[in-house]
Design a protein around this motif. Sequence first.
Motif, PDB file in Angstrom:
ATOM      1  N   GLU A  57      25.462  61.445  43.377  1.00  0.00           N
ATOM      2  CA  GLU A  57      25.967  60.906  44.642  1.00  0.00           C
ATOM      3  C   GLU A  57      25.708  59.412  44.828  1.00  0.00           C
ATOM      4  N   SER A  58      24.897  58.834  43.940  1.00  0.00           N
ATOM      5  CA  SER A  58      24.567  57.411  44.107  1.00  0.00           C
ATOM      6  C   SER A  58      25.668  56.511  43.576  1.00  0.00           C
ATOM      7  N   SER A  59      25.800  55.357  44.199  1.00  0.00           N
ATOM      8  CA  SER A  59      26.565  54.284  43.579  1.00  0.00           C
ATOM      9  C   SER A  59      25.561  53.515  42.732  1.00  0.00           C
ATOM     10  N   PHE A  60      25.828  53.394  41.430  1.00  0.00           N
ATOM     11  CA  PHE A  60      24.836  52.779  40.539  1.00  0.00           C
ATOM     12  C   PHE A  60      24.771  51.276  40.814  1.00  0.00           C
ATOM     13  N   GLU A  61      23.556  50.769  40.876  1.00  0.00           N
ATOM     14  CA  GLU A  61      23.329  49.336  41.077  1.00  0.00           C
ATOM     15  C   GLU A  61      23.564  48.591  39.755  1.00  0.00           C
ATOM     16  N   ARG A  62      23.895  47.301  39.853  1.00  0.00           N
ATOM     17  CA  ARG A  62      23.941  46.441  38.665  1.00  0.00           C
ATOM     18  C   ARG A  62      23.097  45.203  38.919  1.00  0.00           C
ATOM     19  N   MET A  63      22.313  44.827  37.953  1.00  0.00           N
ATOM     20  CA  MET A  63      21.349  43.747  38.135  1.00  0.00           C
ATOM     21  C   MET A  63      21.114  43.081  36.784  1.00  0.00           C
ATOM     22  N   THR A  64      21.099  41.764  36.752  1.00  0.00           N
ATOM     23  CA  THR A  64      20.835  41.118  35.468  1.00  0.00           C
ATOM     24  C   THR A  64      19.378  41.315  35.081  1.00  0.00           C
ATOM     25  N   TYR A  65      19.133  41.192  33.803  1.00  0.00           N
ATOM     26  CA  TYR A  65      17.760  41.228  33.291  1.00  0.00           C
ATOM     27  C   TYR A  65      16.917  40.162  33.979  1.00  0.00           C
ATOM     28  N   THR A  66      17.486  38.979  34.146  1.00  0.00           N
ATOM     29  CA  THR A  66      16.754  37.873  34.765  1.00  0.00           C
ATOM     30  C   THR A  66      16.312  38.247  36.186  1.00  0.00           C
ATOM     31  N   GLU A  67      17.230  38.835  36.923  1.00  0.00           N
ATOM     32  CA  GLU A  67      16.916  39.296  38.277  1.00  0.00           C
ATOM     33  C   GLU A  67      15.879  40.426  38.232  1.00  0.00           C
ATOM     34  N   ALA A  68      16.045  41.323  37.298  1.00  0.00           N
ATOM     35  CA  ALA A  68      15.108  42.452  37.172  1.00  0.00           C
ATOM     36  C   ALA A  68      13.699  41.938  36.914  1.00  0.00           C
ATOM     37  N   VAL A  69      13.575  40.972  36.024  1.00  0.00           N
ATOM     38  CA  VAL A  69      12.251  40.424  35.718  1.00  0.00           C
ATOM     39  C   VAL A  69      11.671  39.754  36.963  1.00  0.00           C
ATOM     40  N   ARG A  70      12.517  39.026  37.690  1.00  0.00           N
ATOM     41  CA  ARG A  70      12.067  38.370  38.914  1.00  0.00           C
ATOM     42  C   ARG A  70      11.554  39.412  39.927  1.00  0.00           C
ATOM     43  N   ARG A  71      12.310  40.508  40.085  1.00  0.00           N
ATOM     44  CA  ARG A  71      11.914  41.544  41.044  1.00  0.00           C
ATOM     45  C   ARG A  71      10.614  42.227  40.610  1.00  0.00           C
ATOM     46  N   LEU A  72      10.455  42.421  39.311  1.00  0.00           N
ATOM     47  CA  LEU A  72       9.225  43.056  38.820  1.00  0.00           C
ATOM     48  C   LEU A  72       8.034  42.117  39.017  1.00  0.00           C
ATOM     49  N   GLU A  73       8.251  40.847  38.717  1.00  0.00           N
ATOM     50  CA  GLU A  73       7.165  39.872  38.852  1.00  0.00           C
ATOM     51  C   GLU A  73       6.714  39.743  40.309  1.00  0.00           C
ATOM     52  N   SER A  74       7.696  39.781  41.211  1.00  0.00           N
ATOM     53  CA  SER A  74       7.352  39.561  42.612  1.00  0.00           C
ATOM     54  C   SER A  74       6.949  40.847  43.323  1.00  0.00           C
ATOM     55  N   SER A  75       6.921  41.959  42.565  1.00  0.00           N
ATOM     56  CA  SER A  75       6.653  43.254  43.216  1.00  0.00           C
ATOM     57  C   SER A  75       5.186  43.427  43.581  1.00  0.00           C
ATOM     58  N   GLY A  76       4.334  42.698  42.892  1.00  0.00           N
ATOM     59  CA  GLY A  76       2.908  42.910  43.129  1.00  0.00           C
ATOM     60  C   GLY A  76       2.354  44.123  42.402  1.00  0.00           C
ATOM     61  N   GLN A  77       3.263  44.862  41.762  1.00  0.00           N
ATOM     62  CA  GLN A  77       2.853  46.075  41.035  1.00  0.00           C
ATOM     63  C   GLN A  77       2.086  45.688  39.764  1.00  0.00           C
ATOM     64  N   LYS A  78       1.005  46.429  39.477  1.00  0.00           N
ATOM     65  CA  LYS A  78       0.258  46.208  38.231  1.00  0.00           C
ATOM     66  C   LYS A  78       0.878  47.054  37.124  1.00  0.00           C
ATOM     67  N   PHE A  79       1.211  46.424  36.010  1.00  0.00           N
ATOM     68  CA  PHE A  79       1.761  47.153  34.867  1.00  0.00           C
ATOM     69  C   PHE A  79       0.808  47.051  33.685  1.00  0.00           C
ATOM     70  N   GLU A  80       0.860  48.054  32.836  1.00  0.00           N
ATOM     71  CA  GLU A  80       0.044  48.006  31.621  1.00  0.00           C
ATOM     72  C   GLU A  80       0.474  46.822  30.759  1.00  0.00           C
ATOM     73  N   PHE A  81       1.813  46.685  30.606  1.00  0.00           N
ATOM     74  CA  PHE A  81       2.349  45.555  29.851  1.00  0.00           C
ATOM     75  C   PHE A  81       2.833  44.498  30.854  1.00  0.00           C
ATOM     76  N   PRO A  82       2.367  43.280  30.721  1.00  0.00           N
ATOM     77  CA  PRO A  82       2.829  42.263  31.661  1.00  0.00           C
ATOM     78  C   PRO A  82       4.309  41.979  31.481  1.00  0.00           C
ATOM     79  N   VAL A  83       4.955  41.590  32.563  1.00  0.00           N
ATOM     80  CA  VAL A  83       6.391  41.304  32.532  1.00  0.00           C
ATOM     81  C   VAL A  83       6.590  39.804  32.442  1.00  0.00           C
ATOM     82  N   HIS A  84       7.461  39.381  31.559  1.00  0.00           N
ATOM     83  CA  HIS A  84       7.872  37.986  31.599  1.00  0.00           C
ATOM     84  C   HIS A  84       9.234  37.865  30.937  1.00  0.00           C
ATOM     85  N   TRP A  85       9.996  36.848  31.326  1.00  0.00           N
ATOM     86  CA  TRP A  85      11.336  36.663  30.805  1.00  0.00           C
ATOM     87  C   TRP A  85      11.264  36.502  29.290  1.00  0.00           C
ATOM     88  N   GLY A  86      12.049  37.294  28.586  1.00  0.00           N
ATOM     89  CA  GLY A  86      12.059  37.225  27.128  1.00  0.00           C
ATOM     90  C   GLY A  86      11.424  38.449  26.492  1.00  0.00           C
TER      91      GLY A  86
END
Lengths: 443, 443
Positions: free
Chosen positions: A282-311
């Motif tokens: 039932e969902s309309s699938f979202e579309r997001m660039t990798y660059t935007e995705a990395v930005r959203r992950l970085e700004s999420s404040g969420q702690k990840f096992e593997f750090p996120v960075h562009w590239g």
Amino acid sequence: MRVKGWARTVRDSKQVVFIELNDGSCFASLQVVVNPELANYEQLRKLTTGSAVEVVGEVIASPAAGQRVELKATEVTVIGLADSTFPLQKKRHSFEFLREIAHLRARTNTFGAVFRVRSALAQAVHEFFQQRGFVYVHTPIITGSDAEGAGEMFRVTTLDVNKPPRTPEGAVDWHEDFFAHSSFLTVSGQLNGEAFALGLSDIYTFGPTFRAENSNTSRHAAEFWMIEPEMAWYDLDDDATLAEAFVKHLMRTALERCADDLAFFNKQIDPGLVARLQHVLESSFERMTYTEAVRRLESSGQKFEFPVHWGANLQAEHERYLTETVVGRPVFVTDYPTEIKAFYMRRNDDGKTVAAMDLLVPKIGELIGGSQREERLDVLTHAIRSMGLNPEHYGWYLDTRRFGTAPHAGFGLGFERLVMYVTGMENIRDVIPFPRTPRNCEF
Amino acid sequence: MRVKGWARTVRDSKQVVFIELNDGSCFASLQVVVNPELANYEQLRKLTTGSAVEVVGEVIASPAAGQRVELKATEVTVIGLADSTFPLQKKRHSFEFLREIAHLRARTNTFGAVFRVRSALAQAVHEFFQQRGFVYVHTPIITGSDAEGAGEMFRVTTLDVNKPPRTPEGAVDWHEDFFAHSSFLTVSGQLNGEAFALGLSDIYTFGPTFRAENSNTSRHAAEFWMIEPEMAWYDLDDDATLAEAFVKHLMRTALERCADDLAFFNKQIDPGLVARLQHVLESSFERMTYTEAVRRLESSGQKFEFPVHWGANLQAEHERYLTETVVGRPVFVTDYPTEIKAFYMRRNDDGKTVAAMDLLVPKIGELIGGSQREERLDVLTHAIRSMGLNPEHYGWYLDTRRFGTAPHAGFGLGFERLVMYVTGMENIRDVIPFPRTPRNCEF
């Protein structure tokens, strides 16, 4: 009516024997009621679990809970007795144990359901593409190309490994092998599929692929099936639009045609399964660039096992966080850094990304990976070189860009991953009839 | 309207350019009419064969013979020029030549048609079985069993053939191989299919199979696709009834859905093709025992290259004479001598034949081979032994007879043989996208 099946359970109650009969055609068993009037009643009281029987009887409304009807037997013929050592006696068996008897496990509730769903999904794949005029192409299983770099490969040979023919220099003489050179099991039909798309426009493959990776995880098998559509005249947007329709078609088919099996999985294997599939549908699938995705992950404040960075490659934890928390529904992440993607993906004008897409879905992360392909001969040749590969090994592939090249795009879906997603089964060994994994090639 | 495709031919006539445009979706090309008013008219006069173009224009009734409409272009965009060395210039090319450019041949009339028909037939296979509730089972491609004796096999390995690990005795140490023992490419999914039928009742396989036979004929490929249904509770009669319905479904689908492609084959490749398929579709298939068939052949007075006598295999010449001359329509020959058939076929009560069947059709002879399977544990074990095989190697297979055995039957259809029959193509290399044959594994 007359029915044939296997006794899932036999219960000798007061003055009546109940046989739970199942023929594998659907989830529900039929309760057969055997009364003492039957000539072979004493024999039937001792009927062993797993025996094959034929029953003639009358369908009557059932007084028992959970079933509308039962079969009042007038004649029961034992066709094939099960030896009392039949391993599927009525009790819970672990999936690990059942893997050791893969030749019998289709006779359990869980695996009957898994393989019915697998079959229904396979048919849904064909329906989706055939209804749209796609041509099903059988790309080769044995390939002479080992240059794709998509993973370790199995060698295919008829040489005597004990004493292979040798060249004067002492190397193995592959010219003496069946195909007159080294050959391997395919890791992907994509390049062959592209050649056909640049002629038939819309094609798809659906066949086995292989990885000789020595990784014993719940997600890896040495032999698995893959679906790879390829469409001429498509750009990345068209590709994502098709992938979304495809996934929804698969969800809809499973929910509609496998309702009983899915109800079982939802109850016994993966609570929340049906709601999750419904949500995807039932969902309309979202579309997001990798660059935007990395930005959203970085700004999420969420702690990840593997750090996120562009590239960097997105890890499963990032992918799941994106689809489950950031967007809350399936999302296509697009336009990945050139360095982390394959040579055949189309270079974007920004000089640093390619027209790739991954579809991320709640619970598992990546379900589909695809891209627009590089259709420009000079750019593609350059990309091959810059990955350290030799364009001469890609002569026929480059031909398709030399003679009437056209924009095209495609994607790949690992069929077992799909079956796991739709059933909630968590080990790939449990969605393949006879799985092949390191040190395991039984049956 | 807007269309995209490849220029099959470009003809510069007086004051007008004709582009025959094809996108592979159907047999017919669309004639595009380009008038001098177009800004890039001079460029289009020199458009090379094989180029990819996009055309915007108006569909108008065509004055030309053989087409109802044509497209009057208002805009033509060249998307991908074909290099002038494009091998598919407008002239006749031999099939041998086209095999060398298998990556391009889908852009010819013949091979576009072959692969569309192949795809339609594949879909018809799935439809037939799915409509009847059969479960599609992916039997394994890599197998540890080399004991079926159905043909020579390809070895699958990750060992270093140049320097394989050795046992203290100096033999190759297969325990070190990926699967911890010798493994091969499957020659048939039947035994695995039987295990699933004896649990899900009606199943079918449709997947690649392999033969490492070094025979360079027009009928043999190292890699081909096979369809193998297997049905619990079926006897040989039921098996033949299903096979007849299956073949008719395939013929009907081809005639209905591939009418244009078949018309082409009927005209250019195999005159009489459509009538032959129609005849198969409309015939009631005959059934005749092997014993009767031999009697009819012996009494025919016909001279054969191979003499006929009871106990011998029927050769292609006998098979064709039976179906074409003796019966004049498709015929199931049943109940063959035990000695010339496989161990798993059910022993008949006469003590000398087994419940096997071959479906013979005009022009090619055998199209389908099948049998009722031996479901009796003791008889099957004895049969394995009497063929010089070791029952211990068939432990899991014999289990299916130990735990609720049931009568069952099945058959096999070589998919390429079917495609050849339906298209009239005479070389198996010409119905497989990228064929694999001895010393040939290109692309």
